[in-house]
Design a protein around this motif. Structure first.
Motif, mmCIF file in Angstrom:
data_model
loop_
_atom_site.group_PDB
_atom_site.id
_atom_site.type_symbol
_atom_site.label_atom_id
_atom_site.label_comp_id
_atom_site.label_asym_id
_atom_site.label_seq_id
_atom_site.Cartn_x
_atom_site.Cartn_y
_atom_site.Cartn_z
ATOM 1 N N VAL A 1 13.670 37.309 27.941
ATOM 2 C CA VAL A 1 14.163 36.382 26.917
ATOM 3 C C VAL A 1 13.087 35.353 26.568
ATOM 4 N N ALA A 2 12.433 34.794 27.593
ATOM 5 C CA ALA A 2 11.393 33.795 27.363
ATOM 6 C C ALA A 2 10.217 34.397 26.577
ATOM 7 N N LEU A 3 9.830 35.635 26.942
ATOM 8 C CA LEU A 3 8.703 36.264 26.259
ATOM 9 C C LEU A 3 9.040 36.577 24.811
ATOM 10 N N TRP A 4 10.227 37.121 24.567
ATOM 11 C CA TRP A 4 10.638 37.422 23.200
ATOM 12 C C TRP A 4 10.654 36.154 22.346
ATOM 13 N N THR A 5 11.192 35.091 22.897
ATOM 14 C CA THR A 5 11.262 33.826 22.163
ATOM 15 C C THR A 5 9.859 33.329 21.827
ATOM 16 N N TYR A 6 8.967 33.403 22.807
ATOM 17 C CA TYR A 6 7.593 32.958 22.607
ATOM 18 C C TYR A 6 6.900 33.769 21.517
ATOM 19 N N GLU A 7 7.057 35.097 21.559
ATOM 20 C CA GLU A 7 6.398 35.938 20.564
ATOM 21 C C GLU A 7 6.998 35.738 19.177
ATOM 22 N N GLU A 8 8.309 35.552 19.116
ATOM 23 C CA GLU A 8 8.957 35.315 17.824
ATOM 24 C C GLU A 8 8.403 34.053 17.176
ATOM 25 N N ALA A 9 8.272 32.998 17.960
ATOM 26 C CA ALA A 9 7.793 31.725 17.431
ATOM 27 C C ALA A 9 6.294 31.754 17.143
ATOM 28 N N SER A 10 5.533 32.498 17.958
ATOM 29 C CA SER A 10 4.082 32.449 17.863
ATOM 30 C C SER A 10 3.488 33.465 16.895
#
Length: 369
Positions: free
Chosen positions: A14-23
């Motif tokens: 979840v943390a990685l997906w969120t990071y990639e979505e935002a970045s």
């Protein structure tokens, strides 16, 4: 893996997906100049053309150092070592175990098509004769992945698939055939970012990795030139039948797509900025039963089915390669699929036909010596 380990890895996802979505996906990328069709043809004509290397009895360390970290494709000839699937899986097996299920087929561009009875579909494609590379047919769609719901998909991804009630063929098969396959012996046990496995070891037969799927395809089926959606590594595990095709260096991404679709696409950034730092290169592959091929992250590829085929595939990214993967994905964006196969482009036909002739002549010279 323990319940706590599954929960920790799920939170990591979840943390990685969120990071990639935002970045990545919400960030505007610089516009690259377009490459014209004539220049694209010249680039592919001048590229280094070779066959994917075939190895066996390879250690995880050697596999990672020589191929994974260099973004170099490779075929592991004994990749399905110790997999009961080699003896158990056949078209008859899946007809007997799952034949009554209704499945949704896909076309060469991954678009959903008609729903059919699995048994009827498998019997139809199993009866078809072998074809040569380049002989394509649109008469039969292929079975790759049957969806249920996004929430159930997440449960399978996070390792809780055994608790899910479903009528999806892909999900049911994942539950029932877990003992038939596992992590290939040459892949690292742990240290993955996609899927997130920082605790315990990766068990892809228990935790559904990104883009996991069983592929059933008929002779003449073609998965058109494409880059996988998240630009991650893929392993193509061939259990029944033969496949062939091409993989292109990331420096040829714009040229290959331009040639396939007959319209201009962006120049690829310099090879020095690409994973592996490769110059223009085209790899031809021939995949036999029992073999596994690594398709490295971000590389365009086109896959053709030569005989009735059953294969398994999934995607991943390890921790050591994540920084390069992230920078490259940030520059290029998500994957894509061409509107037409590159095998049908006359300029590319001349490339692989000429190479095939020169390759056969070279083999004749060797045999005469």
């Amino acid at each position: 893996m323990s319940f706590i380990g599954d929960v920790c890895n799920a939170l990591g996802d979840v943390a990685l997906w969120t990071y990639e979505e935002a970045s990545i996906y919400r960030r505007k990328r610089e516009t690259q100049p377009l490459i014209e069709e004539s220049e694209a043809a010249s680039r592919l004509q001048g590229a280094d053309y070779r066959h994917v290397e075939r190895v066996s009895d390879i250690t995880s360390a050697t596999f990672s150092e020589r191929y994974l970290m260099r973004n170099e494709p490779v075929i592991v000839a004994d990749g399905l070592l110790d997999w009961p699937a080699q003896q158990l899986w056949s078209f008859n097996y899946f007809c007997e175990e799952f034949g009554d299920l209704s499945v949704r087929l896909q076309d060469a561009g991954f678009k959903p098509k008609d729903s059919v009875e699995l048994r009827a579909y498998l019997k139809q494609i199993a009866s078809l004769p072998e074809v040569e590379l380049g002989c394509m047919s649109n008469e039969l769609d292929y079975l790759r992945y049957t969806y249920d719901s996004f929430f159930k998909h997440l449960l399978f991804t996070w390792g809780f698939g055994h608790r899910v009630k479903t009528q999806s063929f892909s999900f049911l098969a994942f539950q029932r055939i877990q003992r038939h396959w596992g992590r290939p012996y040459f892949l690292p046990r742990s240290g993955y970012r996609i899927p997130w496995v920082q605790m315990g070891s990766l068990e892809p037969n228990k935790r559904m990795c990104q883009d996991w799927g069983l592929y059933f395809s008929a002779p003449g089926a073609c998965t058109r030139l494409h880059v996988d959606g998240m630009r991650t590594n893929a392993v193509l595990c061939q259990v029944v039948g033969k496949k062939a095709g091409w993989i292109f260096s990331s420096s040829l991404e714009g040229a290959a797509r331009t040639l396939a679709e007959g319209r201009s696409f962006a120049h690829s950034p310099a090879a020095a900025n690409d994973p592996g730092g490769q110059a223009d290169r085209i790899w031809r592959f021939d995949l036999e039963p029992g073999e596994i091929m690594l398709i490295p992250k971000g590389l365009p590829h086109e896959v053709h089915t030569l005989s009735p085929s059953i294969s398994l595939t999934y995607n991943f990214v390890t921790s050591p390669e994540y920084d390069d993967y992230f920078k490259f994905k940030s520059a290029r964006g998500p994957g894509w699929i061409a509107s037409a196969p590159i095998a049908a482009a006359l300029a590319f036909k001349s490339v692989y036909q000429k190479r095939a002739v020169s390759g056969s002549e070279a083999r004749e010279e060797v045999s005469l010596v």
